[in-house]
Design an enzyme around this catalytic site. Structure first.
Site, PDB file in Angstrom:
ATOM      1  N   ARG A  93       0.851  -1.188   0.000  1.00  0.00           N
ATOM      2  CA  ARG A  93       0.000   0.000   0.000  1.00  0.00           C
ATOM      3  C   ARG A  93       0.888   1.239   0.000  1.00  0.00           C
ATOM      4  NH1 ARG A  93      -1.935   3.284   4.438  1.00  0.00           N
ATOM      5  NH2 ARG A  93      -3.806   4.446   3.886  1.00  0.00           N
ATOM      6  N   HIS A 138      -2.828  11.159   0.374  1.00  0.00           N
ATOM      7  CA  HIS A 138      -2.370  10.959   1.755  1.00  0.00           C
ATOM      8  C   HIS A 138      -1.833  12.291   2.294  1.00  0.00           C
ATOM      9  CE1 HIS A 138      -0.864   7.659   4.671  1.00  0.00           C
ATOM     10  NE2 HIS A 138      -0.494   8.783   5.234  1.00  0.00           N
ATOM     11  N   ASN A 182      -6.656   9.038   2.858  1.00  0.00           N
ATOM     12  CA  ASN A 182      -6.094   8.455   4.061  1.00  0.00           C
ATOM     13  C   ASN A 182      -6.451   9.330   5.260  1.00  0.00           C
ATOM     14  OD1 ASN A 182      -4.103   6.646   5.574  1.00  0.00           O
ATOM     15  ND2 ASN A 182      -3.353   8.695   6.067  1.00  0.00           N
ATOM     16  N   GLU A 183      -7.093   8.750   6.246  1.00  0.00           N
ATOM     17  CA  GLU A 183      -7.345   9.396   7.533  1.00  0.00           C
ATOM     18  C   GLU A 183      -7.762  10.863   7.408  1.00  0.00           C
ATOM     19  OE1 GLU A 183      -4.109   8.793  10.248  1.00  0.00           O
ATOM     20  OE2 GLU A 183      -4.218   6.626  10.081  1.00  0.00           O
ATOM     21  N   ASN A 325      -7.094   2.003   9.826  1.00  0.00           N
ATOM     22  CA  ASN A 325      -5.762   2.245  10.390  1.00  0.00           C
ATOM     23  C   ASN A 325      -5.935   2.346  11.894  1.00  0.00           C
ATOM     24  OD1 ASN A 325      -5.111   2.601   7.720  1.00  0.00           O
ATOM     25  ND2 ASN A 325      -4.592   4.771   7.891  1.00  0.00           N
ATOM     26  N   TYR A 327      -3.786   2.065  15.892  1.00  0.00           N
ATOM     27  CA  TYR A 327      -2.495   1.939  16.583  1.00  0.00           C
ATOM     28  C   TYR A 327      -2.614   1.741  18.083  1.00  0.00           C
ATOM     29  CZ  TYR A 327      -0.190   3.480  12.286  1.00  0.00           C
ATOM     30  OH  TYR A 327       0.270   3.563  10.994  1.00  0.00           O
ATOM     31  N   GLU A 391      -3.190   0.017   8.133  1.00  0.00           N
ATOM     32  CA  GLU A 391      -2.013   0.492   8.875  1.00  0.00           C
ATOM     33  C   GLU A 391      -2.102  -0.005  10.308  1.00  0.00           C
ATOM     34  OE1 GLU A 391      -1.195   4.693   9.058  1.00  0.00           O
ATOM     35  OE2 GLU A 391      -1.451   4.949   6.904  1.00  0.00           O
ATOM     36  N   GLU A 441       8.123  11.063   9.696  1.00  0.00           N
ATOM     37  CA  GLU A 441       6.913  10.882  10.498  1.00  0.00           C
ATOM     38  C   GLU A 441       6.296  12.244  10.859  1.00  0.00           C
ATOM     39  OE1 GLU A 441       4.795   8.585  11.020  1.00  0.00           O
ATOM     40  OE2 GLU A 441       3.724   9.660  12.589  1.00  0.00           O
ATOM     41  N   TRP A 442       5.871  12.998   9.846  1.00  0.00           N
ATOM     42  CA  TRP A 442       5.141  14.256  10.017  1.00  0.00           C
ATOM     43  C   TRP A 442       5.818  15.162  11.053  1.00  0.00           C
ATOM     44  CZ3 TRP A 442       2.780  13.909   5.665  1.00  0.00           C
ATOM     45  CH2 TRP A 442       2.238  12.697   5.242  1.00  0.00           C
TER      46      TRP A 442
HETATM   47  C1  FCB Z   1      -0.938   7.431  10.528  1.00  0.00           C
HETATM   48  C2  FCB Z   1      -0.613   8.008   9.169  1.00  0.00           C
HETATM   49  C3  FCB Z   1       0.686   7.501   8.588  1.00  0.00           C
HETATM   50  C4  FCB Z   1       1.758   7.336   9.624  1.00  0.00           C
HETATM   51  C5  FCB Z   1       1.253   6.610  10.845  1.00  0.00           C
HETATM   52  C6  FCB Z   1       2.280   6.381  11.909  1.00  0.00           C
HETATM   53  O1  FCB Z   1      -1.815   8.252  11.214  1.00  0.00           O
HETATM   54  O2  FCB Z   1      -1.625   7.689   8.258  1.00  0.00           O
HETATM   55  O3  FCB Z   1       1.054   8.352   7.549  1.00  0.00           O
HETATM   56  O4  FCB Z   1       2.330   8.552   9.936  1.00  0.00           O
HETATM   57  O5  FCB Z   1       0.153   7.279  11.390  1.00  0.00           O
END
Ligand code: FCB
Length: 489
Positions: A93, A138, A182-183, A325, A327, A391, A441-442
């Site tokens: 992906r 994204h 994405n999100e 997604n 976490y 994710e 990572e943003w």
């Molecule tokens: C998500 C994002 C992805 C990545 C992960 C850790 O929220 O979609 O781009 O940064 O977190």
């Protein structure tokens, strides 16, 4: 609940389970364009809002890092394909950079080199029998479209549709799994509410709802384009990736906390999923809370916009599969916050906290059992739709190769996904680990490592090295789940 009961419950949820997934389970890894590609202005690519944001000092990106070079995937396509083949994934992906394909965001600016790059990537995947799963967007909006208001300008619906149509026409003979967004929740809240992501708009009570409204319409529009023009010949599926933490009520015997936890799921995931997977309209909890609070704020109408009946019909059922997604997990408690100034955060009427007993990582707490619960919640809420985890993974501060913590994370999270599939009957069809390699990572820049592969960002060649978790993940893929080792009797 007594202490003993709580302990028993904890022992039970931590029990390990052995078994396998369906034979055609789609194992993969995930990435996104801005986070890995680099080549930010190579071969005519136009700037995106993330390019401009990271080039502006003071925007609170750790170390002032940016994605100018990132993993240099734009120039290291073969290296990336090698990783994917070595991992033995069945799917990859990734996302397309809109401004690499259309530098100004519009079709009249089409950039042959950008199109070539994705053609080579897709061809390489197909030649390696790896299924491409493509996210159209994204978070990296072409700057030229931000200059006309970004997602706050409804003409973006047409422009996004024209870009998507081009991508279906150009890549759809080889791509059969599409995600529009994405999100979008993070984009709406962080980009237009809190303003810590580009475009940096701080309008917490209004803009996030407006942006989301446009994004939902844009998604539906693109779904219909695929449905009407491409589905018959290309035979793919189309959806969007939505995210949420699992929300666990603080006191499971307080109705107020149970409702607050459910509301938190509705305001994050349900915001987009309820219209798209249910009835074309926002969740009741959102309509009710935002509506009520708007009234108390003496506003003539709710800050949550509404869809017409025609729009509802157009929006509902515009996704073929569910892409999740996830976490982590949060503990949620009811709260009655101040009324003014208006804010999405306060509309939720809840607090979120962590449980200190949960292992911390660089970004979130690791709470594997939340995976099983969120999957079950999806089934209850949206019916027996095929689900893909698009994710899931863990960010660590340390860059070491022997990443035992990451192995533990994947092992326990995949185990809970397996329980949801085998014991609870959730229609789970695939799992994508975030991420194939360390990347940008943003706001955390390169300070947080999410990769199965390590990337050395101090070396201009950006060498990639397999971590121990990469070997472990391949073993899980080869076993199609988690085997009991019978020899260990
Ligand atoms: C998500 C994002 C992805 C990545 C992960 C850790 O929220 O979609 O781009 O940064 O977190």
């Amino acid at each position: 609940m007594t202490k003993r009961e709580r302990e028993t419950q904890r022992d039970f949820i931590d029990l390990f389970y052995h078994g396998t997934f369906r034979d055609d389970f789609l194992w993969g890894v995930s990435s996104s364009a801005y986070q890995i590609e680099g080549g930010w202005d190579a071969d005519g690519k136009g700037p995106s809002i993330w390019d401009n944001f990271t080039h502006t000092p003071g925007n609170n990106v750790v170390n002032n890092d940016n994605g100018d070079i990132a993993c240099d995937s734009y120039n290291k396509l073969e290296e990336d394909l090698n990783i994917l083949r070595a991992l033995r994934v069945k799917a990859y992906r990734f996302s397309l950079s809109w401004s690499r394909i259309f530098p100004t965001g519009r079709i009249d600016s089409v950039n042959k080199y950008g199109v070539d790059y994705y053609n080579r990537l897709i061809d390489g995947l197909v030649a390696s029998s790896i299924i491409p799963m493509v996210t159209l967007y994204h978070w990296d909006l072409p700057q030229a479209l931000q200059d006309i208001g970004g997602w706050d300008n409804p003409s973006l619906i047409e422009l996004f549709d024209s870009y998507a149509d081009f991508c279906f026409r150009t890549f759809g003979d080889r791509v059969q799994f599409w995600m529009t967004f994405n999100e979008p929740m993070y984009e709406a809240w962080l980009g237009y509410g809190e303003g810590v992501f580009p475009p940096g708009v701080k309008d917490p009570g209004y803009a996030p709802y407006r942006i989301a409204h446009t994004i939902i319409k844009a998604h539906a529009r693109v779904y219909h384009t695929y449905d009407e023009k491409y589905r018959e010949s290309q035979k793919g599926v189309i959806s969007l990736s939505l995210s949420t933490h699992w929300m666990e009520p603080k006191s499971p015997n307080l109705p107020g906390d149970i409702e607050a936890a459910d509301r938190a799921l509705q305001f994050s995931l349900g915001w987009f999923a309820h219209p798209i997977f249910r009835n074309g309209d926002y969740p009741d909890a959102m309509k009710w809370k935002v509506g009520n609070r708007s009234e108390l704020q003496n506003l003539a109408t709710s800050r949550l916009p509404s869809f017409t009946e025609e729009e509802k019909r157009y929006i509902r059922n515009t996704a073929d599969v569910f892409c999740l997604n996830t976490y982590s997990t949060k503990i949620v408690k009811h709260r009655t916050p101040q009324l003014n100034p208006p804010s999405y955060e306060n509309d939720l009427e809840r607090t979120e906290e962590d449980d200190n007993s949960w292992p911390s990582t660089a970004v979130n707490r690791a709470v594997p059992w939340g995976m099983r619960r969120v999957l079950n919640w999806l089934k209850e809420e949206y019916g027996d739709i095929p689900i893909y985890v698009t994710e899931n993974g863990v960010g660590l501060k340390k860059s070491q190769i022997e990443d035992i913590d990451r192995i533990f994370f994947f092992k326990t999270y995949i185990n809970e996904a397996l329980k949801a599939y085998n014991l609870d009957g959730v229609n789970l069809q695939g799992y994508m680990a975030w991420s194939m390699m360390d990347n940008f990572e943003w706001l955390q820049g390169y300070s947080v490592k999410f990769g199965l592969y390590q990337v050395d960002f101090n070396d201009t060649n950006r060498p990639r090295t397999a971590r121990t978790s990469a070997r472990y993940y391949t073993e899980v893929i080869n076993n199609n789940g988690i085997f009991a080792h019978l020899w260990r009797t």
